[in-house]
Design a protein around this motif. Structure first.
Motif, short mmCIF file in Angstrom:
data_model
loop_
_atom_site.label_atom_id
_atom_site.label_comp_id
_atom_site.label_asym_id
_atom_site.label_seq_id
_atom_site.Cartn_x
_atom_site.Cartn_y
_atom_site.Cartn_z
N ALA A 383 0.82 -1.21 0.00
CA ALA A 383 0.00 0.00 0.00
C ALA A 383 0.85 1.26 0.00
O ALA A 383 0.43 2.30 -0.51
CB ALA A 383 -0.93 0.01 1.22
N LEU A 401 -3.18 3.67 -8.47
CA LEU A 401 -2.94 2.26 -8.20
C LEU A 401 -1.47 1.94 -8.46
O LEU A 401 -0.79 2.68 -9.18
CB LEU A 401 -3.81 1.38 -9.12
CG LEU A 401 -5.32 1.48 -8.94
CD1 LEU A 401 -6.02 0.87 -10.14
CD2 LEU A 401 -5.76 0.78 -7.67
N ALA A 405 -1.62 -3.30 -11.50
CA ALA A 405 -2.93 -3.47 -10.88
C ALA A 405 -3.96 -3.94 -11.90
O ALA A 405 -3.83 -3.69 -13.11
CB ALA A 405 -3.39 -2.16 -10.24
N ASP A 409 -8.23 -4.76 -8.19
CA ASP A 409 -7.60 -3.72 -7.36
C ASP A 409 -8.34 -2.39 -7.50
O ASP A 409 -8.55 -1.68 -6.51
CB ASP A 409 -6.14 -3.54 -7.76
CG ASP A 409 -5.32 -4.81 -7.61
OD1 ASP A 409 -5.28 -5.35 -6.49
OD2 ASP A 409 -4.75 -5.27 -8.61
N THR A 464 -2.86 -5.23 -4.84
CA THR A 464 -2.82 -4.19 -3.81
C THR A 464 -3.13 -4.79 -2.44
O THR A 464 -3.89 -5.76 -2.32
CB THR A 464 -3.83 -3.07 -4.10
OG1 THR A 464 -5.16 -3.62 -4.11
CG2 THR A 464 -3.55 -2.41 -5.43
#
Length: 704
Positions: A383, A401, A405, A409, A464
């Motif tokens: 993250a 993102l 991704a 996500d 993610t």
């Protein structure tokens, strides 16, 4: 070390309304409490919190934050108590000090557990008041500046690794780039001393050989912009050793092959001057394709705004140029701390829900869902640290993102509920699989249904931390619920085998005997066979197992697995691939789910030879209207054009679905293929097999 009046004067210089008495009380209290304590350098320990406070005055932070910096080690390293801090300095400072306090007394079994627990409390405190992070970063920066005084190389490397993995990326995420660069360089010097010395030496040689090249390029850039009416402040520098080393590692090149080791910054008066300056730079020197980034129109997630470009200067020298306005530069220098600057004597805080810092909310959500320390650390790093791309919702909202991704996500980034219900996606108006990698600038629309729920396969698609945490949370809840359903059925069967009816409070007494917290814990233990049937019978009715009743009593009836999900409460054996309609039995092993086998499975005889302690069997039934399953067929076809097409057509006509197809053997006359076919039940499978056997192109069909 700053003296008391020097520190107070620094704060009063940028905030005349600061609480001078608060700062004086904090200074005296901290000095008294730390007393004669010494640091590894031999300096008084008290010098450390004062230097941390001094670092924060450079960021023009409020008096409560400065007081927190002065007091941040008193609770951990002295006899001071949180109650004293609150009484003398107020609840706000006490809360901040508690958030920053190191958790040295945590008893954990591993480094990961200790790191995760520190990170957990730190992130929760940070989400409540972001000033906790600012003090913590200043604390870590000063510790890194004095790290060389620590004699233990192992300890120095551990602190440096933690800094480069957690604190430097955190500084980057809140836009405090100078903090980030200094932490990275100091940590790099400890972790890779040979590489650090080599790069530093080569940079020095480069400077000696080329004269003051940076000054020449910088003055040329300033002259170019001035000729076109742009008053710019130009600064240049060589890139930091850590940045160079990382580029060499990423591109797999040597130092000599690096062409962009110089970076320049042009600070112009207003936002519109940024684009004018960029135009003049690109007109004068060719830019490097793929190296231009516009962080003004699409700021970084931490709010950073600037134009970045790389150009080919004289003598084929590649240089990086950043162009930003004065306001952008102030934001870039101070980052999140800039939001705490005093405006007319009042502090302007950044709430946790601020759009630029929604990643903090994501981290807190990850805290709530991580099942293990390793999972927490993995998801948190994802993250915080991944390179970003930008994608848009159909309404034009910008979603940031990490690279790589997928729509899964994206859906979880918009809202957890949308992620849970995703069934498909449209990227730039075209329907795509959920495994599609999103590119920078894509418009993504998520197709969703309330009947959908997260799938186990999504764990291989999502990258993610927020998406993985959401999927795993749902799967854990589902596994818990289904294990309890299965445990209830197994427990009912155990109770039915007892020699007499149970008393009303028998379960309550059994839980105490088994040292279990509640009935759900008992059901889970029965489902996963962490407790044997005999142990449960003995706990429910003492003496029943001792009289050999447990071993003698047969199972009362087959236990239905209808409504339970394969891979969650039970697993379908891969040796026999049972489908609804097959007679089935369940293999139970300690601390594992039930493995379901067809009664005629060839592996059963081998398993039956094992000791009773290793294996336990339970009679199972599919239940009416059970969901379908995947059967495996071995299909031998003639080696002729279209044979495989005939096979797939027959399977499709019978409403079955090919999940996987593999070529096993091949010769001049025949091919043998293993085909995994999804069917509703045994009857449908038999119809498919009969139809295949009737086809001229098929030589034989056998169920594996």
């Amino acid at each position: 070390m700053l003296r008391q009046y020097e520190l107070v004067d620094r704060v009063l210089d940028y905030d005349p309304n600061a609480d001078e008495a608060l700062l004086n009380r904090a200074y005296v209290f901290s000095m008294q409490k730390h007393g004669t304590q010494k640091r590894a350098s031999g300096d008084p320990y008290f010098s450390h919190p004062i230097e941390v406070a001094g670092i924060l005055t450079d960021l023009h932070l409020d008096d409560e934050t400065i007081a927190t910096a002065i007091l941040h080690d008193t609770v951990e390293d002295t006899v001071a108590t949180p109650e004293e801090i609150e009484q003398l300095f107020g609840p706000s400072v006490a809360r901040l000090v508690d958030g920053v306090t190191k958790l040295s007394k945590i008893e954990a079994q591993s480094d990961n557990e200790r790191a995760a627990e520190n990170l957990r409390k730190f992130l929760l405190a940070m989400s409540d008041d972001i000033r906790v992070l600012l003090v913590k970063l200043a604390d870590r920066l000063h510790n890194m500046r004095t790290l060389h005084h620590i004699k233990s190389e192992e300890k120095r490397r551990r602190i440096a690794r933690e800094t480069i993995d957690i604190y430097a990326p955190l500084a980057e995420r809140v836009g405090m780039y100078e903090f980030m660069r200094e932490m990275q360089e100091l940590a790099f010097e400890q972790l890779e001393p040979d590489a650090y010395q080599s790069i530093t030496r080569r940079l020095a040689q480069l400077k000696e050989g080329g004269g003051d090249k940076i000054a020449k390029i910088g003055s040329g850039l300033k002259l170019l912009l001035a000729r076109h009416g742009i008053d710019a402040e130009i600064s240049g520098r060589e890139k930091h050793p850590y940045s160079i080393w990382r580029k060499m590692a990423e591109r797999h090149i040597s130092f000599e092959q690096l062409s962009d080791i110089m970076a320049f910054r042009a600070i112009v008066p207003e936002d519109e001057d940024c684009y004018r300056a960029l135009g003049e730079v690109h007109r004068r020197w060719p830019f490097v394709p793929g190296r231009f980034k516009d962080y003004i129109s699409t700021p970084k997630r931490n709010g950073y705004r600037s134009l970045h470009t790389s150009v080919i200067h004289a003598e084929n020298t590649r240089v990086e140029i950043q162009i930003r306005s004065r306001a952008m530069h102030a934001e870039a220098e101070f980052g999140l701390a800039a939001h705490w600057a005093y405006k007319e004597g009042k502090v302007r805080p950044v709430p946790g829900a601020d759009a630029d810092h929604s990643w903090i909310r994501d981290l807190v959500e990850i805290l709530d869902t991580a099942a293990t320390p390793e999972e927490l650390l993995e998801h948190t790093r994802m993250a915080m640290y991944a390179d970003r791309i930008f994608a848009f919702t159909p309404k034009g909202e910008l979603i940031q993102l990490p690279k790589g991704a997928t729509p899964i996500d994206f859906a979880y980034a918009v809202h957890t509920e949308l992620g849970d219900q995703a069934v498909g996606a449209k990227v730039n108006g075209r329907v795509v699989p959920l495994s599609t990698v999103i590119d920078n600038g894509d418009q993504v629309a998520i197709l969703h249904s309330k009947a959908q729920e997260p799938q186990t396969a999504w764990l291989d698609v999502a990258i993610t931390g927020k998406a993985l945490a959401g999927i795993r949370r749902h799967l854990r809840h589902k596994e818990r619920d289904e294990q309890q359903q299965l445990g209830r059925k197994l427990l009912d069967d155990i109770v039915a085998r007892l020699p007499a009816p149970l008393a009303a409070d028998a379960t309550e007494h059994a839980l105490r005997r088994l040292k279990l917290a509640d009935e759900p814990a008992l059901l889970a233990a029965v489902a996963r066979r962490t407790l044997s049937d005999a142990a449960v019978m003995e706990a429910l009715m003492p003496g029943s197992a001792g009289a050999d009743v447990a071993e003698a009593a047969p199972q009362t009836q087959a236990i239905s697995i209808k409504g339970l999900t394969p891979g969650v409460a039970f697993d379908l054996a891969q040796c026999c691939h049972p489908v609804p309609g097959d007679r089935i039995v369940g293999l139970r092993r300690p601390d594992a789910g039930i493995e379901v086998h067809a009664i005629d499975c060839g592996v059963l005889a081998e398993l039956a030879e094992r000791s009773a302690e290793e294996t336990d069997w339970v009679d199972l039934a599919w239940g009416e209207g059970a969901d379908g399953a995947v059967a495996r067929l071995s299909v031998m076809v003639k080696n002729e054009p279209g044979a495989l097409g005939i096979v797939s057509t027959i399977i499709g006509r019978h409403k079955a679905n090919i999940v996987e197809l593999r070529l096993d053997t091949r010769d001049t006359r025949f091919h043998t293929n293993q085909i995994d076919v999804e069917v509703h039940d045994r009857a449908q499978l038999l119809r498919v097999m009969s139809a295949l056997r009737a086809a001229d192109a098929v030589h034989s069909v056998e169920r594996v």
